[in-house]
Design a protein around this motif. Structure first.
Motif, mmCIF file in Angstrom:
data_model
loop_
_atom_site.group_PDB
_atom_site.id
_atom_site.type_symbol
_atom_site.label_atom_id
_atom_site.label_comp_id
_atom_site.label_asym_id
_atom_site.label_seq_id
_atom_site.Cartn_x
_atom_site.Cartn_y
_atom_site.Cartn_z
ATOM 1 N N ALA A 126 39.660 47.871 43.499
ATOM 2 C CA ALA A 126 40.418 46.811 44.080
ATOM 3 C C ALA A 126 41.523 47.449 42.349
ATOM 4 O O ALA A 126 42.681 46.648 42.084
ATOM 5 C CB ALA A 126 40.255 45.492 43.958
ATOM 6 N N VAL A 234 43.602 39.942 42.860
ATOM 7 C CA VAL A 234 41.677 40.363 42.544
ATOM 8 C C VAL A 234 41.020 39.575 42.793
ATOM 9 O O VAL A 234 40.711 38.943 42.043
ATOM 10 C CB VAL A 234 42.039 41.448 41.926
ATOM 11 C CG1 VAL A 234 40.833 42.111 41.692
ATOM 12 C CG2 VAL A 234 43.374 42.413 41.845
ATOM 13 N N LEU A 241 42.795 42.782 47.643
ATOM 14 C CA LEU A 241 44.334 43.001 46.984
ATOM 15 C C LEU A 241 45.691 42.634 47.340
ATOM 16 O O LEU A 241 45.374 42.855 48.674
ATOM 17 C CB LEU A 241 44.379 44.042 46.423
ATOM 18 C CG LEU A 241 45.675 44.475 45.192
ATOM 19 C CD1 LEU A 241 45.910 44.007 44.116
ATOM 20 C CD2 LEU A 241 45.888 46.029 44.931
#
Length: 322
Positions: A126, A234, A241
């Protein structure tokens, strides 16, 4: 593909056993040995077919090693390995002091070996995807929170060196190195500060707020980023995300007014191909050892992160470790 990279893990407590598990899963790696003076630790980590040794003095010839011993031992263990020509991934933090860090960095350069430092969140998919999404965009504000309950796993360093160091590395990865001001406040515990909030001001009046805690009952691992047009979040464990943006349309009224009307905030979930960050970190290390690519988080990059750790600790009234 050439011969497998012969690897060892030095120190197989909680983190070292995870390294051993992940290394054993890589097809181009031969996990030769695990080393720990604690018999129970090394026996538990040797389930992958590697030799279980009590000392690095007994270590057979290897190409690379993961050093996951207590931070105070990074210097003697890292030096002993690199002087033998062994490439090293040393768990974060690289060292307790600037002098120790420089000795390790110089030793790696003199020996011509890879020195990678284990800032594993840099390899969270992410975070990698976030970096790509931010290409060409300026991060104005970053907010990071990394909070946990009390743990006996780490007892020799404070929460800045233990937990916040991850987010410092990620923030520098996203915002660049130009920090011009540092402020911090904390709550003390038996091993230094156990809850700290730090404010970093970057060139261009950009800000990062970081909170690390070892006294919070709920576990939180989150990062938020604000740009001129977007707000991105995140969640490190779930590797989720999200992107938030205000929807806007233009309109022309009866009197020719060309306006901009704010609609509801639009939220989008970005597809992230989930993977284990520790595996990705070790794959990167092995690739650097093979010469496939440069090491992304070398000693000097890790030292820049440590310089900020020490700046925060100094603002908290801790001893200047540099």
């Amino acid at each position: 593909m050439g011969d497998p990279v012969r690897c060892a893990v030095i120190g197989v407590g909680h983190m070292g056993r995870n390294h051993a598990r992940c290394l054993a899963s890589l097809k181009d790696v031969d996990l030769v040995a695990v080393v720990d003076p604690n018999e129970a630790n090394r026996t538990a980590a040797a389930v992958h077919g590697s030799r279980a040794l009590a000392s690095i003095d007994d270590l057979p010839e290897v190409d690379a090693a993961v050093v996951a011993v207590p931070t105070a031992l990074h210097l003697p263990v890292g030096l002993a390995l690199m002087e033998r020509g062994v490439h090293c991934l040393i768990e974060k933090p690289l060292a307790l002091t600037g002098d120790e860090a420089h000795v390790l960095i110089d030793a790696a350069e003199n020996a011509g070996v890879v020195l990678q430092v284990g800032h594993v969140e840099r390899f969270n998919p992410a975070v990698r995807q976030l970096r790509e999404l931010l290409e060409g965009e300026k991060v104005l504000v970053a907010n990071a929170r990394r909070m946990s309950a009390v743990s006996s796993r780490v007892s020799d360093i404070d929460v800045v060196m233990d937990l916040m160091v991850h987010d410092i590395d990620v923030v520098l990865y996203l915002m660049g190195p130009n920090v011009v001001e540092v402020e911090a406040r904390g709550v003390d515990g038996p091993n230094g500060s156990d809850h700290v909030t730090a404010l970093l001001r970057f060139e261009g009046n950009r800000l990062a707020s970081l909170t690390g805690s070892r006294i919070t009952q709920n576990q939180v691992r989150q990062l938020e980023v604000t740009t001129a047009d977007r707000f991105l979040t995140v969640d490190y464990p779930s590797q989720e995300l999200l992107i938030f943006r205000q929807g806007r349309i233009g309109g022309v009224g009866d009197e020719g007014f060309d306006g901009r009307y704010v609609l509801d905030v639009e939220a989008r979930r970005v597809f992230v191909r989930r993977s284990e960050p520790l595996v990705a970190e070790l794959e990167h290390f092995v690739g650097a050892v093979r010469g496939d690519h440069p090491c992304e988080i070398g000693g000097r990059q890790a030292l820049a992160t440590l310089d900020l750790v020490w700046s925060i600790q100094k603002r908290l009234g801790a001893v200047d470790a540099t």
